[in-house]
Design an enzyme around this catalytic site. Sequence first.
Site, PDB file in Angstrom:
ATOM      1  N   PRO A   2       0.882  -1.141  -0.121  1.00 41.77           N
ATOM      2  CA  PRO A   2      -0.028   0.061  -0.138  1.00 41.77           C
ATOM      3  C   PRO A   2       0.800   1.437  -0.100  1.00 41.77           C
ATOM      4  CG  PRO A   2      -0.125  -1.139   2.149  1.00 41.77           C
ATOM      5  CD  PRO A   2       1.056  -1.479   1.374  1.00 41.77           C
ATOM      6  N   GLU A   3       0.516   2.196  -0.751  1.00 37.47           N
ATOM      7  CA  GLU A   3       0.975   3.333  -0.935  1.00 37.47           C
ATOM      8  C   GLU A   3      -0.009   4.473  -0.383  1.00 37.47           C
ATOM      9  OE1 GLU A   3       2.989   4.063  -4.735  1.00 37.47           O
ATOM     10  OE2 GLU A   3       3.143   1.813  -5.064  1.00 37.47           O
ATOM     11  N   HIS A 115      -2.249 -15.878   9.242  1.00 31.38           N
ATOM     12  CA  HIS A 115      -1.317 -14.561   9.518  1.00 31.38           C
ATOM     13  C   HIS A 115      -2.192 -13.410  10.163  1.00 31.38           C
ATOM     14  CE1 HIS A 115       1.542 -16.745   6.923  1.00 31.38           C
ATOM     15  NE2 HIS A 115       0.538 -16.807   5.854  1.00 31.38           N
ATOM     16  N   ARG A 134       3.439 -11.371   4.944  1.00 27.40           N
ATOM     17  CA  ARG A 134       5.106 -11.007   4.904  1.00 27.40           C
ATOM     18  C   ARG A 134       5.652 -10.422   6.205  1.00 27.40           C
ATOM     19  NH1 ARG A 134       6.652  -9.037  -0.834  1.00 27.40           N
ATOM     20  NH2 ARG A 134       8.660  -9.628  -0.156  1.00 27.40           N
ATOM     21  N   ARG A 168      20.837  16.893  -5.704  1.00 29.89           N
ATOM     22  CA  ARG A 168      21.004  15.154  -5.518  1.00 29.89           C
ATOM     23  C   ARG A 168      21.323  14.474  -6.901  1.00 29.89           C
ATOM     24  NH1 ARG A 168      18.822  13.265  -0.806  1.00 29.89           N
ATOM     25  NH2 ARG A 168      18.324  15.052   0.613  1.00 29.89           N
TER      26      ARG A 168
END
Length: 287
Positions: A2-3, A115, A134, A168
């Site tokens: 998820p972002e 899980h 995970r 950068r």
Amino acid sequence: MPELPEVETVARGLAKHVTGDVIESVWIGSKPEPLKSPAAEIASTLEGARIAAVGRVGKHIVIDLDRNSGTNPVPGHKRQRGKKPPSISRSQFIVHLGMTGRLLVAEPQTELVKHTHLVAKLASGRELRFVDPRRFGRLSVVREEFQAAGVEPLMMDFDVFKALFRKRNTPIKSALLNQKLLTGVGNIYADESLFRAKVRSRRRAGTLTRAELQRLYDSIKEVLAQAIEAGGSSVSDYVDAAGEPGFFQLHHRVYGREGQPCLVCGTPIKRIVIAGRSAHYCPKCQK
DNA sequence: ATACCGACCTGTCAGC
DNA sequence: TGCTGACAGGTCGGTA
């Protein structure tokens, strides 16, 4: 997984279903902990607390908790005659979903899936469940207001954005993924924003022109807003707090489209690896 | 100080 | 039907 858009979607769903509810008890699994705070501290902070609000900071879900602590007045406040001592203590439950984390509101009879690492029983009878195969997700509790290191993409103005990349030398793609600069952009939305801005992922961040930065700034805001609107992207297993998928994956122009024709010019989309993450781009449209 | 790279985990899918 | 290897939305710590 998820972002920012997915986390925002989960947070909005939770806000709708659990705001005002009270956490009666908490079960935490014994697996090697997906925890940043000790399990006992998480449990004791959550149990008996009322969920005052649910929000998002970067990719973190922030759950505001209050609790009555009349027997335990806030230190430093003198009790005044005729007035009650301050009796609300506040804390926050912070959830990072990692790659595969889910935070779900479920009816108690719904089967516990494999899980599942945390179950909070609510006074309404529902349960808040954290599932994460995970175990890259992280749970913690904090007393002070949680803050992210980077800038919130949906709040920043152009001057702030522009300053992040000055001098950068890192690829612009890596800079976008660096949560200390921008907080909330991940692999999908970095690729999608760069495509819409017509900028190649390998370009050194400091070499982008003002015009390119302006396009990138606009693209990031636009892509994130559209993705939130669509309920996020479900690529393999992302679902919101009610277990429903998002639909923004239908609008991906480069992510996951290696070898398929660019929707603008027909050139096959390329996939390369930058700093260990895959990066998708159109070799003709992006310079 | 900055930037890459492997490690952390489990699951899935393609290829043999 | 396995088995193996590559890959997955994220982040951290060590190293150069």
